[in-house]
Design a protein around this motif. Structure first.
Motif, short mmCIF file in Angstrom:
data_model
loop_
_atom_site.label_atom_id
_atom_site.label_comp_id
_atom_site.label_asym_id
_atom_site.label_seq_id
_atom_site.Cartn_x
_atom_site.Cartn_y
_atom_site.Cartn_z
N MET A 277 -50.42 -127.40 -1.92
CA MET A 277 -50.72 -126.82 -3.23
C MET A 277 -51.56 -127.77 -4.09
O MET A 277 -52.48 -127.33 -4.79
CB MET A 277 -49.43 -126.44 -3.95
CG MET A 277 -49.65 -125.77 -5.30
SD MET A 277 -50.66 -124.25 -5.22
CE MET A 277 -49.49 -123.12 -4.47
N GLN B 268 -55.15 -126.78 -5.59
CA GLN B 268 -55.42 -126.79 -7.03
C GLN B 268 -56.66 -127.62 -7.35
O GLN B 268 -57.44 -127.26 -8.24
CB GLN B 268 -54.21 -127.30 -7.79
CG GLN B 268 -53.06 -126.31 -7.86
CD GLN B 268 -51.89 -126.84 -8.64
OE1 GLN B 268 -51.12 -127.66 -8.14
NE2 GLN B 268 -51.74 -126.37 -9.87
N PRO C 60 -50.22 -121.67 -8.80
CA PRO C 60 -48.85 -121.72 -8.26
C PRO C 60 -47.97 -120.59 -8.79
O PRO C 60 -47.15 -120.03 -8.04
CB PRO C 60 -48.34 -123.10 -8.72
CG PRO C 60 -49.57 -123.90 -8.94
CD PRO C 60 -50.59 -122.95 -9.46
N GLU C 61 -48.15 -120.23 -10.06
CA GLU C 61 -47.35 -119.14 -10.63
C GLU C 61 -47.73 -117.80 -10.01
O GLU C 61 -46.87 -116.96 -9.74
CB GLU C 61 -47.53 -119.09 -12.15
CG GLU C 61 -46.62 -118.09 -12.84
CD GLU C 61 -46.84 -118.04 -14.34
OE1 GLU C 61 -46.29 -117.12 -14.97
OE2 GLU C 61 -47.56 -118.91 -14.87
N GLU D 62 -48.90 -117.39 -6.95
CA GLU D 62 -48.32 -117.40 -5.61
C GLU D 62 -46.84 -117.06 -5.65
O GLU D 62 -46.34 -116.31 -4.81
CB GLU D 62 -48.53 -118.77 -4.96
CG GLU D 62 -49.95 -119.04 -4.53
CD GLU D 62 -50.24 -118.45 -3.16
OE1 GLU D 62 -49.89 -119.08 -2.15
OE2 GLU D 62 -50.80 -117.33 -3.11
#
Length: 595
Positions: free
Chosen positions: A155, A159, A174-175, A177
């Motif tokens: 991740m 990013q 990430p949110e 996903e």
């Protein structure tokens, strides 16, 4: 003729599975006609197949697992495959000498974990090659070198890649996903059971009504798991994926890359309502315990079909290639009693499972007067439009991208193992490509997913050479003015695709040794995919769950007693998934015990 057929007329037993084609996939497809052996009439048994009888071939399920499940339950089974190679669209074929192609479906992820375990596929030779990173999107832009977007399971690194285009998007990823992951976990149980039979609710004895209510459990569990977020998840299922992605992100390369999974295999634009579900369908998979991961099958997709066939034969099932079915045998009461092969052989069985598309199964293999008129009309009206042209290419050298040039030693780099997305700089490009095809014209700048499986599986090509899989869209099934896909049109489109690739990786065209072009009509002719549709029919909300293939017949049973639909045209839909075959086998076994 296989030995079991030469001397033992009881070798078949009680169930016959017929299938037509195979699997296809950025996710999988398949199905083709099947049939039994010549010259012998089998009195007991049921044909089970990975090939389907008729003029076409098509289906989306790896040499379907239903035969192994039926045989494991004690039913003697026979699998009938029309083509010379097992697996429908999940096949490995040597189209160019020395180069082995996953000719139709080319990636694995969606195969249900229960099938891996139940059939012991690893013990039967299945080996999967995971990919990390998994997505590479190079850009065409006036800078040296051009930028690119590389997505993987790390991740932090992902990013950093996204931050090239937007710090805000990097923080939101990430949110996003996690949000999609929760939805997948909630809906996952719905894949492994027949849809709720709404017509049966409130009918029968009190005990039967209670049993029918229990069938609502997966739906209720999904609703409870989604909880207060249910309205947001409902939007994902029904809205255009462009609307969903615009809510989360601002950078076009990221949105276009993610949008490819929402339109792949579908005659739809990122702006089409309901395209969000198609994206969800493609993140539902799992590979070696990692959600959403995709990988190559060592030896090509045909190795998966071989492993499933091995699992079935190890349990006593009999599998026959080059046996085309002509029609389903019906009894006096209209029930299925087996199949008739194109050579006139009758194969008697108590159950018939068809891996073929709904159109082939009900419009070609069954006399129309034996089916309800409304049912026939609905089958005829199924949306099977396909935007897909698959091109398999043999090349003499590894492609070198302007955005990520090859190393001096010419060895593969991490991005070479990925799904490489070309012409995906923005969602508007995808929409423009769709619009051209909607008017009958092959896209002038098509969406291209380029994969090089030989990077992880060198045995697929001679030393220094590679096999390249091009999953491209949009191409209409019928060209403007009613023109057909002749050789000139086929090659003209392939040249357009190669010109686009050349822009990203100069020297690609000069490295080509041979190519195999499969337009929508070719996919229908060879693999039995109706209209070339890799899912046996659109994955739109009006053709899913309760309504797949049509309302009131979504539970694998058909209007013909003893005939079951177990391919991609049944719930939960297309992909190299096996869920429809496993679910249909369980329904058939339950019914068989009451015969």
């Amino acid at each position: 003729m296989p030995q079991a057929w030469q001397g033992d007329s009881k070798a078949l037993g009680r169930v016959c599975a017929v299938s037509k084609g195979g699997l296809w996939c950025p996710w999988g497809w398949g199905s083709h006609r099947s049939s039994l052996v010549r010259g012998r009439r089998v009195q007991e048994g049921a044909p089970i197949g990975s090939g389907n009888p008729s003029r076409r071939d098509g289906q989306c399920a790896p040499c379907s697992p239903q035969a192994a499940y039926l045989q494991r339950a004690g039913l003697r089974t026979a699998v009938l495959e029309k083509r010379h190679v097992l697996g429908g669209a999940a096949v490995t074929e040597e189209i160019v000498p020395g180069f082995k192609f996953s000719r139709a479906s080319y990636l694995l992820s969606l195969l249900r974990p229960q099938i891996y375990a139940d059939l012991e596929l690893q013990r039967h030779g299945l080996r999967v090659l995971p990919r990390d990173p998994y997505s590479f999107t190079p850009l065409l832009e006036d800078r040296s070198p051009p930028r690119s977007l590389l997505l993987g399971h790390d991740m932090a690194q992902t990013q950093q890649q996204i931050a090239q285009f937007s710090q805000k998007d990097a923080q939101a990823y990430p949110e996003y996903e996690a949000f999609m992951g929760r939805m997948v976990l909630a809906l996952d149980p719905l894949l492994d059971a027949p849809p709720v039979d709404t017509a049966a609710l409130g009918k029968g004895s009190l005990l039967q009504q209670l049993r029918n209510l229990l069938s609502l459990k997966p739906l209720l569990q999904a609703g409870l798991a989604l909880g207060r977020q249910l309205p947001h998840y409902y939007e994902v299922l029904t809205a255009p994926i462009s609307k969903i992605l615009d809510h989360w992100f601002e950078s076009e390369p990221l949105k276009a890359t993610l949008a490819t999974d929402a339109v792949i295999g579908a005659m739809a634009s990122p702006h089409s309502p309901g395209s969000g579900y198609v994206l969800l369908h493609h993140v539902m998979g799992e590979l070696e315990g990692r959600r959403g991961a995709w990988g190559y099958v060592a030896g090509g997709m045909g190795a998966l079909s071989h492993a499933i066939a091995q699992a079935a034969t190890a349990r006593g099932a009999h599998i026959f290639a080059e046996k085309a079915v002509c029609h389903v045998l019906l009894g006096r009461a209209g029930e299925a009693q087996g199949v008739v092969l194109q050579d006139g052989t009758e194969v008697r069985s108590k159950l018939v499972l068809s891996n073929a598309s709904p159109q082939i199964t009900f419009l070609e293999l069954i006399p129309q007067e034996q089916l309800p008129k409304d049912f026939v009309q609905r089958i005829r009206q199924l949306d099977t439009r396909s935007p897909v042209t698959k091109i398999n290419v043999a090349v003499a050298q590894l492609p070198s991208f302007l955005a990520a040039p090859n190393a001096r030693d010419g060895q593969p780099l991490p991005h070479h193992q990925c799904s490489i997305h070309l012409n995906c700089e923005g969602t508007q490009l995808l929409h423009q490509a769709f619009t051209e095809a909607a008017h009958g014209h092959p896209s002038s700048r098509p969406m291209i997913e380029l994969c090089i499986p030989s990077v992880l599986d060198p045995g697929l090509a001679p030393p220094g050479c590679h096999v390249v899989s091009l999953f491209t869209q949009y191409t209409p099934s019928v060209l403007a003015g009613g023109r057909c896909w002749d050789e000139q049109a086929r090659n003209a489109y392939a040249d357009t695709v190669f010109d686009c690739i050349e822009d990203y990786t100069p020297g690609f065209k000069a490295s080509v040794i041979g190519r195999d072009i499969l337009t929508p009509p070719d996919l229908e002719r060879i693999f039995g995919l109706p209209g070339g549709n890799i899912f046996h029919g659109g994955m739109s909300l009006d053709q899913l769950y309760f309504a797949r293939p049509v309302p009131s017949y979504s539970g694998y049973r058909s209007p013909v007693p003893g005939l079951y639909l177990c391919g991609s045209g049944a719930h939960p839909g297309g992909g190299v998934m096996g869920a429809a075959g496993r679910n249909a086998a369980q329904v058939a076994i339950k019914d068989f015990r009451h015969l």
